[in-house]
Structures are given as structure tokens and as C-alpha cells.
Write a protein that holds these residues in place. Structure first.
Motif, short mmCIF file in Angstrom:
data_model
loop_
_atom_site.label_atom_id
_atom_site.label_comp_id
_atom_site.label_asym_id
_atom_site.label_seq_id
_atom_site.Cartn_x
_atom_site.Cartn_y
_atom_site.Cartn_z
N ARG A 265 0.83 -1.21 0.00
CA ARG A 265 0.00 0.00 0.00
C ARG A 265 0.87 1.26 0.00
O ARG A 265 0.58 2.24 -0.70
CB ARG A 265 -0.95 -0.01 1.19
N ASP B 162 0.25 5.22 -0.40
CA ASP B 162 -0.59 5.34 0.79
C ASP B 162 0.25 5.80 1.98
O ASP B 162 1.01 5.03 2.57
CB ASP B 162 -1.26 4.00 1.09
N ALA C 220 -0.38 3.98 5.38
CA ALA C 220 0.27 2.67 5.47
C ALA C 220 1.74 2.85 5.82
O ALA C 220 2.29 2.11 6.66
CB ALA C 220 0.12 1.92 4.14
#
Length: 186
Positions: A11, A16, A19
Motif C-alpha cells: 500500500r 498510501d 500505510a
């Protein structure tokens, strides 16, 4: 690497930030402890830890996982610590904190004094070892990395890791034995 770490890494590789923040939370203490023991400076270790994660974030999209994420972080941190030590021109080791807690049944007070003296002596002897011996012992004995993880972190063959650990342990035991007047066979 845990399945959850693998998912977080994927991720994070996709951009992200949450993450990646979770990966930082999971790994920052280990990276900080390693860098602190390499450099001996809390302030510089905090900076190096932050730099490690910044470099990891920047390199993550193109990272090809040949090693576990945590091992890769240690490798980045190690390179930063070595650069700092080269710039500084000194090699130091952070002593084990006097009030460090060790998981074991509580020894008697006289045994506690003896243990504290032995740990202090061990710390002194460890500081006297060459950097490559000290570094490999920290990775194996303190950070508890596998031979494969150490090889990946240091960019060397697994067989070289094993021989360096054996030489480092022998050097540590020999110096410790001289310091205590005891004989310690490797």
C-alpha cells in the motif's frame, strides 16, 4: 516480514501515506536503537532515524524486495550511521543504560552488583572492538537479525556473515577474558 507488513509495504509503495506511517510506527524503535548504539548520540540518532524513513519513503516506489522491509531499513540506517561516523572521525558505542531491565528472575543484591559490573565491563570491551565486529554483534545479538537478514543489510554473503560473527565473538570473549582474568573459549 509479517503478512500485515507485506500488505502495508504494498500500500505504501502505491503512495498510501497512512500505510507508511504505520510501518514507521512499527519499525522506528528498532532503527533508533540500532543507530543509537552505532553513533552514541541521541540527537544524531533521532535525526538519522528520521532520515532513514525519509529515504525509505522516497525509494519505496522503486524498491525491489530482496530482503525484508525491516532489514532494508536497517541497511539504510547503517549507511547513514557509517557516514556520520566517518564525518565525525570517531567511533563510539553507547553503554547499556544502568537501569536497563533484563528479563530474568531477580537475582540477589550481591548478584545484581556483580551482574551490573559484568555488563559494564562487557559494554567497555564491546566499545573496544573494531567497528565491523561491534556492528555485526549488534545486528545478531541485540537486533536478533538472521544471518540472511544481516547479509542483506551489510551487502555481503551469508558465509561471510557467519565467519565475521565467529571472529567478532572470539575477539569479544578474548578481550573479556583478559579484562576479567578468566578464560573464555570461543
Amino acid at each position: 516480514m509479517t503478512a500485515e507488513d507485506s500488505l502495508l509495504v504494498q500500500r505504501a509503495r502505491d503512495g498510501d501515506q497512512r500505510a507508511f506511517a504505520e510501518l514507521v510506527r512499527r519499525h522506528q524503535d528498532r532503527v533508533f536503537r540500532f543507530v543509537l548504539r552505532m553513533t552514541g548520540s541521541r540527537d544524531e540518532s533521532m535525526d538519522l532515524t528520521q532520515d532513514t524513513f525519509m529515504k525509505a519513503w522516497q525509494a519505496l516506489p522503486g524498491w525491489e524486495p530482496r530482503a525484508q522491509f525491516g532489514t532494508w531499513l536497517i541497511q539504510i540506517a547503517r549507511n547513514g550511521a557509517l557516514d556520520l561516523l566517518r564525518r565525525r572521525g570517531t567511533l563510539e558505542f553507547v553503554p547499556i543504560e544502568e537501569d536497563a531491565e533484563f528479563v530474568a528472575p531477580q537475582p540477589a543484591p550481591d548478584e545484581q552488583v556483580d551482574l551490573r559490573q559484568r555488563y559494564g565491563l562487557l559494554d567497555t570491551v564491546l566499545r573496544q572492538l573494531p567497528l565491523d565486529h561491534r556492528e555485526i554483534l549488534l545486528l545478531r545479538e541485540v537486533e536478533q537479525l538472521s544471518y540472511t537478514e544481516i547479509a542483506a543489510a551489510l551487502g555481503i554473503q551469508e558465509g561471510t556473515v557467519k565467519s565475521r560473527i565467529a571472529r567478532a565473538r572470539a575477539a569479544l570473549l578474548e578481550r573479556y577474558g583478559r579484562a576479567t582474568g578468566e578464560r573464555h573459549d570461543a
